[in-house]
Design a protein around this motif. Sequence first.
Motif, PDB file in Angstrom:
ATOM      1  N   VAL A  30       0.826  -1.210   0.000  1.00 29.13           N
ATOM      2  CA  VAL A  30       0.000   0.000   0.000  1.00 29.13           C
ATOM      3  C   VAL A  30       0.862   1.263   0.000  1.00 29.13           C
ATOM      4  O   VAL A  30       0.674   2.183  -0.810  1.00 29.13           O
ATOM      5  N   LEU A  31       1.824   1.314   0.911  1.00 28.90           N
ATOM      6  CA  LEU A  31       2.653   2.517   1.032  1.00 28.90           C
ATOM      7  C   LEU A  31       3.572   2.694  -0.177  1.00 28.90           C
ATOM      8  O   LEU A  31       3.849   3.820  -0.591  1.00 28.90           O
ATOM      9  N   SER A  32       4.042   1.588  -0.755  1.00 31.49           N
ATOM     10  CA  SER A  32       4.864   1.679  -1.961  1.00 31.49           C
ATOM     11  C   SER A  32       4.068   2.272  -3.110  1.00 31.49           C
ATOM     12  O   SER A  32       4.575   3.122  -3.867  1.00 31.49           O
ATOM     13  N   ASN A  33       2.831   1.856  -3.248  1.00 27.32           N
ATOM     14  CA  ASN A  33       1.981   2.403  -4.311  1.00 27.32           C
ATOM     15  C   ASN A  33       1.757   3.899  -4.130  1.00 27.32           C
ATOM     16  O   ASN A  33       1.861   4.683  -5.083  1.00 27.32           O
TER      17      ASN A  33
ATOM     18  N   GLY B 211      21.270   7.495   2.847  1.00 25.17           N
ATOM     19  CA  GLY B 211      20.214   6.814   3.578  1.00 25.17           C
ATOM     20  C   GLY B 211      20.693   5.516   4.183  1.00 25.17           C
ATOM     21  O   GLY B 211      21.889   5.215   4.224  1.00 25.17           O
ATOM     22  N   CYS B 212      19.739   4.714   4.633  1.00 23.04           N
ATOM     23  CA  CYS B 212      20.058   3.447   5.280  1.00 23.04           C
ATOM     24  C   CYS B 212      19.393   2.277   4.575  1.00 23.04           C
ATOM     25  O   CYS B 212      19.985   1.213   4.431  1.00 23.04           O
ATOM     26  N   HIS B 213      18.154   2.477   4.125  1.00 22.87           N
ATOM     27  CA  HIS B 213      17.414   1.368   3.535  1.00 22.87           C
ATOM     28  C   HIS B 213      17.000   1.718   2.103  1.00 22.87           C
ATOM     29  O   HIS B 213      17.742   2.386   1.388  1.00 22.87           O
ATOM     30  N   GLY B 214      15.816   1.335   1.689  1.00 23.61           N
ATOM     31  CA  GLY B 214      15.408   1.493   0.297  1.00 23.61           C
ATOM     32  C   GLY B 214      15.216   2.912  -0.166  1.00 23.61           C
ATOM     33  O   GLY B 214      15.097   3.159  -1.381  1.00 23.61           O
ATOM     34  N   GLU B 215      15.202   3.873   0.771  1.00 19.60           N
ATOM     35  CA  GLU B 215      15.033   5.265   0.359  1.00 19.60           C
ATOM     36  C   GLU B 215      16.209   5.779  -0.468  1.00 19.60           C
ATOM     37  O   GLU B 215      16.112   6.807  -1.146  1.00 19.60           O
ATOM     38  N   TYR B 216      17.340   5.051  -0.435  1.00 17.91           N
ATOM     39  CA  TYR B 216      18.503   5.450  -1.229  1.00 17.91           C
ATOM     40  C   TYR B 216      18.147   5.556  -2.711  1.00 17.91           C
ATOM     41  O   TYR B 216      18.750   6.346  -3.452  1.00 17.91           O
ATOM     42  N   PHE B 217      17.167   4.733  -3.162  1.00 18.02           N
ATOM     43  CA  PHE B 217      16.876   4.644  -4.588  1.00 18.02           C
ATOM     44  C   PHE B 217      16.312   5.951  -5.134  1.00 18.02           C
ATOM     45  O   PHE B 217      16.556   6.308  -6.287  1.00 18.02           O
ATOM     46  N   ILE B 218      15.572   6.653  -4.305  1.00 21.61           N
ATOM     47  CA  ILE B 218      15.039   7.968  -4.715  1.00 21.61           C
ATOM     48  C   ILE B 218      16.186   8.928  -5.019  1.00 21.61           C
ATOM     49  O   ILE B 218      16.230   9.569  -6.073  1.00 21.61           O
TER      50      ILE B 218
ATOM     51  N   HIS C 144      11.137 -12.838   5.967  1.00 25.57           N
ATOM     52  CA  HIS C 144      10.257 -11.712   6.272  1.00 25.57           C
ATOM     53  C   HIS C 144      10.794 -10.429   5.652  1.00 25.57           C
ATOM     54  O   HIS C 144      11.999 -10.240   5.512  1.00 25.57           O
ATOM     55  N   SER C 145       9.891  -9.552   5.304  1.00 22.78           N
ATOM     56  CA  SER C 145      10.261  -8.264   4.725  1.00 22.78           C
ATOM     57  C   SER C 145      11.091  -7.454   5.708  1.00 22.78           C
ATOM     58  O   SER C 145      10.761  -7.361   6.889  1.00 22.78           O
ATOM     59  N   LYS C 146      12.178  -6.834   5.199  1.00 18.32           N
ATOM     60  CA  LYS C 146      13.010  -5.972   6.053  1.00 18.32           C
ATOM     61  C   LYS C 146      12.464  -4.553   6.077  1.00 18.32           C
ATOM     62  O   LYS C 146      12.884  -3.732   6.883  1.00 18.32           O
ATOM     63  N   THR C 147      11.522  -4.267   5.165  1.00 19.09           N
ATOM     64  CA  THR C 147      10.999  -2.912   5.056  1.00 19.09           C
ATOM     65  C   THR C 147       9.794  -2.689   5.955  1.00 19.09           C
ATOM     66  O   THR C 147       9.759  -1.744   6.738  1.00 19.09           O
ATOM     67  N   PHE C 148       8.808  -3.554   5.836  1.00 21.06           N
ATOM     68  CA  PHE C 148       7.582  -3.380   6.621  1.00 21.06           C
ATOM     69  C   PHE C 148       7.134  -4.699   7.251  1.00 21.06           C
ATOM     70  O   PHE C 148       5.949  -4.995   7.339  1.00 21.06           O
ATOM     71  N   GLY C 149       8.108  -5.488   7.707  1.00 21.57           N
ATOM     72  CA  GLY C 149       7.792  -6.803   8.236  1.00 21.57           C
ATOM     73  C   GLY C 149       7.390  -6.844   9.691  1.00 21.57           C
ATOM     74  O   GLY C 149       7.004  -7.886  10.205  1.00 21.57           O
ATOM     75  N   SER C 150       7.458  -5.718  10.375  1.00 23.97           N
ATOM     76  CA  SER C 150       7.080  -5.659  11.786  1.00 23.97           C
ATOM     77  C   SER C 150       6.594  -4.245  12.086  1.00 23.97           C
ATOM     78  O   SER C 150       6.884  -3.308  11.322  1.00 23.97           O
ATOM     79  N   PRO C 151       5.847  -4.040  13.185  1.00 22.72           N
ATOM     80  CA  PRO C 151       5.390  -2.679  13.520  1.00 22.72           C
ATOM     81  C   PRO C 151       6.542  -1.691  13.644  1.00 22.72           C
ATOM     82  O   PRO C 151       6.428  -0.540  13.187  1.00 22.72           O
ATOM     83  N   ARG C 152       7.653  -2.122  14.230  1.00 20.10           N
ATOM     84  CA  ARG C 152       8.800  -1.231  14.367  1.00 20.10           C
ATOM     85  C   ARG C 152       9.366  -0.865  12.998  1.00 20.10           C
ATOM     86  O   ARG C 152       9.693   0.297  12.731  1.00 20.10           O
ATOM     87  N   ALA C 153       9.490  -1.867  12.111  1.00 16.81           N
ATOM     88  CA  ALA C 153      10.013  -1.609  10.769  1.00 16.81           C
ATOM     89  C   ALA C 153       9.081  -0.691   9.990  1.00 16.81           C
ATOM     90  O   ALA C 153       9.538   0.168   9.230  1.00 16.81           O
ATOM     91  N   ILE C 154       7.779  -0.862  10.168  1.00 13.71           N
ATOM     92  CA  ILE C 154       6.813   0.003   9.483  1.00 13.71           C
ATOM     93  C   ILE C 154       7.024   1.454   9.870  1.00 13.71           C
ATOM     94  O   ILE C 154       7.134   2.339   9.011  1.00 13.71           O
TER      95      ILE C 154
ATOM     96  N   LEU D 156       9.687   2.869  11.353  1.00 11.50           N
ATOM     97  CA  LEU D 156      11.023   3.345  11.023  1.00 11.50           C
ATOM     98  C   LEU D 156      11.158   3.668   9.540  1.00 11.50           C
ATOM     99  O   LEU D 156      11.647   4.736   9.164  1.00 11.50           O
ATOM    100  N   ASN D 157      10.689   2.756   8.694  1.00 11.06           N
ATOM    101  CA  ASN D 157      10.843   2.978   7.259  1.00 11.06           C
ATOM    102  C   ASN D 157       9.839   3.978   6.710  1.00 11.06           C
ATOM    103  O   ASN D 157      10.118   4.647   5.718  1.00 11.06           O
ATOM    104  N   LEU D 158       8.696   4.110   7.355  1.00  6.50           N
ATOM    105  CA  LEU D 158       7.775   5.180   6.982  1.00  6.50           C
ATOM    106  C   LEU D 158       8.434   6.531   7.217  1.00  6.50           C
ATOM    107  O   LEU D 158       8.335   7.441   6.380  1.00  6.50           O
ATOM    108  N   TYR D 159       9.146   6.646   8.334  1.00  9.70           N
ATOM    109  CA  TYR D 159       9.905   7.876   8.607  1.00  9.70           C
ATOM    110  C   TYR D 159      11.011   8.082   7.566  1.00  9.70           C
ATOM    111  O   TYR D 159      11.173   9.193   7.028  1.00  9.70           O
ATOM    112  N   ARG D 160      11.763   7.020   7.267  1.00  9.26           N
ATOM    113  CA  ARG D 160      12.878   7.144   6.320  1.00  9.26           C
ATOM    114  C   ARG D 160      12.409   7.573   4.935  1.00  9.26           C
ATOM    115  O   ARG D 160      12.980   8.479   4.324  1.00  9.26           O
ATOM    116  N   TYR D 161      11.364   6.926   4.439  1.00 12.77           N
ATOM    117  CA  TYR D 161      10.876   7.244   3.103  1.00 12.77           C
ATOM    118  C   TYR D 161      10.232   8.634   3.060  1.00 12.77           C
ATOM    119  O   TYR D 161      10.396   9.373   2.086  1.00 12.77           O
TER     120      TYR D 161
END
Length: 263
Positions: free
Chosen positions: A145-148, A184-191, A218-228, A230-235
Motif C-alpha cells: 500500500v505505502l509503496s503504491n 540513507g540506510c534502507h530502500g530510500e537510497y533509490f530515490i 520476512h520483509s526488512k521494510t515493513f515486516g514488523s510494527p517497528r520496521a513500518i 522506522l521505514n515510513l519515517y525514512r521514506y
Amino acid sequence: MRPESSLSFILPTLNERENIIPVIESVLQAHPQIGQIIVVDDDSTDGTLEAVETHFLSNILKGQLSVIHRTSEPGLTPSLRDAVKAVNTSHVGWMDCDGSTPIEALKMLIQKMGTHDLAVASRFAFGGHQKSVKSLGKDSFWEVVLSNILNWCLDRIFHLPVTDLTSGFIVMKTSLAKQIDFRGCHGEYFIFLLLQAQRLGARLTEVPYACGTRQHGHSKTFGSPRAILLNLYRYSRAFLVALWEARSRSNTPALSTLSTPAQ
C-alpha cells in the motif's frame, strides 16, 4: 551492452538463507555477460553466508562469485555502497534476494545498456505488475500500500523517465554508479540515486516486470510494527529532502542542463 562489456551483479542479503540459493542459480543462468556475482551480506544470523559458501564453492574458486561479509554500519544502503566500490567491470546491477523478481527482467535491463546509462525494472511501467494485497505470501500489506502511494506521489512531482522510484532492481554503467552518493540506510537510497543520475546527465530508462511475492523469510521494510514506523519515517524524510533539493536547484542553471550522458 557491447559484447566486450561485462556486468557485476550484486545481491545484498540479510537472513535470506532460504531464498539466496535459487536466486544465485537463476542469475548464473541469466546472461553470459554477467562476469561476477557479489553477495554482500549484512551479518546474517541464519546461516545465509554459510549456505552460499557451501553450495557455490566451485563458483567462488573460479572467481564467478565473491562474498563480502559486513559486520559494521548495518543497512542496505551501506552494503550497496561497499559492493559498488569492489566492482571493476563496465556495468553493475543489483536486486533484492526475496525471490520476487523474475530473472527475465534482468535480461531486458542488460539489453537497454546499449543505448542508456541506467535502466530500472519497474512494477508501474506499462506491462508491469505490482503484487496484490489479496495475495501477499510473506510480504507485508503495508509494504504494498505505502509503496503504491509513495511512487504515485514521486512520479507526479519529479517527472522522471522512470515510474518506480523505490524499485531496487537496476543495471547501470559502473562509471555512473561510482559517482553516486549512496544516501540513507534502507530502500530510500533509490530515490536519491535516480535524482542524482538525472542531474549527472545520465540517460535513464525502464523495463516492466511483474513483481512476485516473498515465499520465505520476512520483509526488512515493513515486516514488523517497528520496521513500518522506522521505514515510513525514512521514506517520508527522503521524499521531503528530495523535494526541497529539487526546488532549490530549480533556481540555478545547473538543474536545467542535463544533456551530457555519463561516460
